[in-house]
Write a protein that holds these residues in place. Sequence first.
Motif, PDB file in Angstrom:
ATOM      1  N   GLY A 106     -59.366 -12.300  51.059  1.00 33.87           N
ATOM      2  CA  GLY A 106     -60.357 -13.232  50.235  1.00 33.87           C
ATOM      3  C   GLY A 106     -61.214 -12.566  49.274  1.00 33.87           C
ATOM      4  O   GLY A 106     -61.855 -13.096  48.565  1.00 33.87           O
ATOM      5  N   GLN A 107     -61.452 -11.043  49.532  1.00 35.24           N
ATOM      6  CA  GLN A 107     -62.121 -10.332  48.548  1.00 35.24           C
ATOM      7  C   GLN A 107     -61.515  -9.189  48.178  1.00 35.24           C
ATOM      8  O   GLN A 107     -60.270  -8.985  48.476  1.00 35.24           O
ATOM      9  CB  GLN A 107     -63.330  -9.725  49.402  1.00 35.24           C
ATOM     10  N   SER A 108     -61.888  -8.591  47.130  1.00 40.31           N
ATOM     11  CA  SER A 108     -61.275  -7.343  46.422  1.00 40.31           C
ATOM     12  C   SER A 108     -62.212  -6.494  46.111  1.00 40.31           C
ATOM     13  O   SER A 108     -63.319  -6.608  46.086  1.00 40.31           O
ATOM     14  CB  SER A 108     -60.478  -7.790  45.122  1.00 40.31           C
ATOM     15  N   ALA A 109     -61.879  -5.192  46.228  1.00 35.94           N
ATOM     16  CA  ALA A 109     -62.774  -4.286  45.559  1.00 35.94           C
ATOM     17  C   ALA A 109     -62.962  -4.364  44.203  1.00 35.94           C
ATOM     18  O   ALA A 109     -62.236  -4.703  43.400  1.00 35.94           O
ATOM     19  CB  ALA A 109     -62.270  -2.572  45.857  1.00 35.94           C
ATOM     20  N   ARG A 110     -64.151  -4.120  43.697  1.00 24.92           N
ATOM     21  CA  ARG A 110     -64.403  -4.219  42.519  1.00 24.92           C
ATOM     22  C   ARG A 110     -65.099  -2.939  41.854  1.00 24.92           C
ATOM     23  O   ARG A 110     -65.821  -2.586  42.550  1.00 24.92           O
ATOM     24  CB  ARG A 110     -65.534  -5.404  42.377  1.00 24.92           C
ATOM     25  N   PRO A 111     -65.110  -2.979  40.368  1.00 22.58           N
ATOM     26  CA  PRO A 111     -65.820  -1.689  39.754  1.00 22.58           C
ATOM     27  C   PRO A 111     -67.260  -2.027  39.930  1.00 22.58           C
ATOM     28  O   PRO A 111     -67.595  -3.107  39.918  1.00 22.58           O
ATOM     29  CB  PRO A 111     -65.181  -1.675  38.324  1.00 22.58           C
ATOM     30  N   ARG A 112     -68.148  -1.207  40.136  1.00 22.78           N
ATOM     31  CA  ARG A 112     -69.608  -1.229  40.194  1.00 22.78           C
ATOM     32  C   ARG A 112     -70.349  -0.426  39.276  1.00 22.78           C
ATOM     33  O   ARG A 112     -69.739   0.704  38.836  1.00 22.78           O
ATOM     34  CB  ARG A 112     -70.256  -0.825  41.543  1.00 22.78           C
ATOM     35  N   ASP A 113     -71.419  -0.804  38.662  1.00 22.44           N
ATOM     36  CA  ASP A 113     -72.166   0.006  37.829  1.00 22.44           C
ATOM     37  C   ASP A 113     -72.998   0.723  38.647  1.00 22.44           C
ATOM     38  O   ASP A 113     -73.031   0.481  40.051  1.00 22.44           O
ATOM     39  CB  ASP A 113     -72.813  -0.773  36.557  1.00 22.44           C
ATOM     40  N   PRO A 120     -65.657 -10.227  36.838  1.00 20.03           N
ATOM     41  CA  PRO A 120     -65.251 -10.890  38.040  1.00 20.03           C
ATOM     42  C   PRO A 120     -63.519 -10.471  38.275  1.00 20.03           C
ATOM     43  O   PRO A 120     -62.693 -10.155  37.634  1.00 20.03           O
ATOM     44  CB  PRO A 120     -65.266 -12.411  37.625  1.00 20.03           C
ATOM     45  N   SER A 121     -63.504 -10.108  39.798  1.00 23.36           N
ATOM     46  CA  SER A 121     -62.301 -10.058  40.110  1.00 23.36           C
ATOM     47  C   SER A 121     -61.509 -11.338  40.178  1.00 23.36           C
ATOM     48  O   SER A 121     -61.801 -12.329  40.538  1.00 23.36           O
ATOM     49  CB  SER A 121     -62.353  -9.368  41.881  1.00 23.36           C
ATOM     50  N   LEU A 122     -60.161 -11.133  39.841  1.00 23.76           N
ATOM     51  CA  LEU A 122     -59.054 -12.045  40.057  1.00 23.76           C
ATOM     52  C   LEU A 122     -58.157 -12.107  41.323  1.00 23.76           C
ATOM     53  O   LEU A 122     -57.982 -11.093  41.828  1.00 23.76           O
ATOM     54  CB  LEU A 122     -58.091 -12.057  38.879  1.00 23.76           C
ATOM     55  N   LYS A 123     -57.518 -13.284  41.777  1.00 21.60           N
ATOM     56  CA  LYS A 123     -56.832 -13.144  42.742  1.00 21.60           C
ATOM     57  C   LYS A 123     -55.402 -12.651  42.509  1.00 21.60           C
ATOM     58  O   LYS A 123     -55.119 -12.635  41.130  1.00 21.60           O
ATOM     59  CB  LYS A 123     -56.564 -14.490  43.265  1.00 21.60           C
TER      60      LYS A 123
END
Length: 186
Positions: free
Chosen positions: A26-33, A41-44
């Motif tokens: 239900g989650q994904s790794a996301r780029p971070r500042d 926002p991450s997409l499925k």
Amino acid sequence: MKKVVNSSKMEVALNETTGTSEAWRGQSARPRDGEGEALLPSLKPAQFVTMVSDQVQSSLHATGYDFSIQVRGRLVKLWRGDDASVHYELAVHEREGQLELGLHMESDAARNLALYQEFEKYLLDFQAELGGHFWLEPWDRGWARLYETEPLWPLDTLRGAAVAARMVQIVRVVEPVCEAILERLD
């Protein structure tokens, strides 16, 4: 055991035993500042594949290539003509943490071998155009594929546009050769 690593402004969970990246359900790794805020926002995976397929189809149609398209969850297939056994594919492989882009040959074993042998003659040309990480290999069930993989994350709109552009580039380089090979073999 999981370990979180921050690399290239992206948090990724690594399985310490296998060294492979993992996504939490239900989650994904996301780029971070630098402040730890999500940049986009991450997409499925299915949303990402649908977005990319729409962009690829639109770009190819604008340049005169008309493809049939089939989106099924985490993968999309594009092909010309009546025979979908030779098709371009974008697939999300979450377990391996990879995106796969390329041409799949999923006909009977004899035809796939003939296709493989023909495409092998052009592999260095494809690699010169598309990069040395573009490979041809025999694969599951007597199939073959001409493909590359990329890290899976991030799955966002900016990355989707880049993946779509790369898929269009692959089609533009490979399709003229593919058409000629299919004409010779059929």
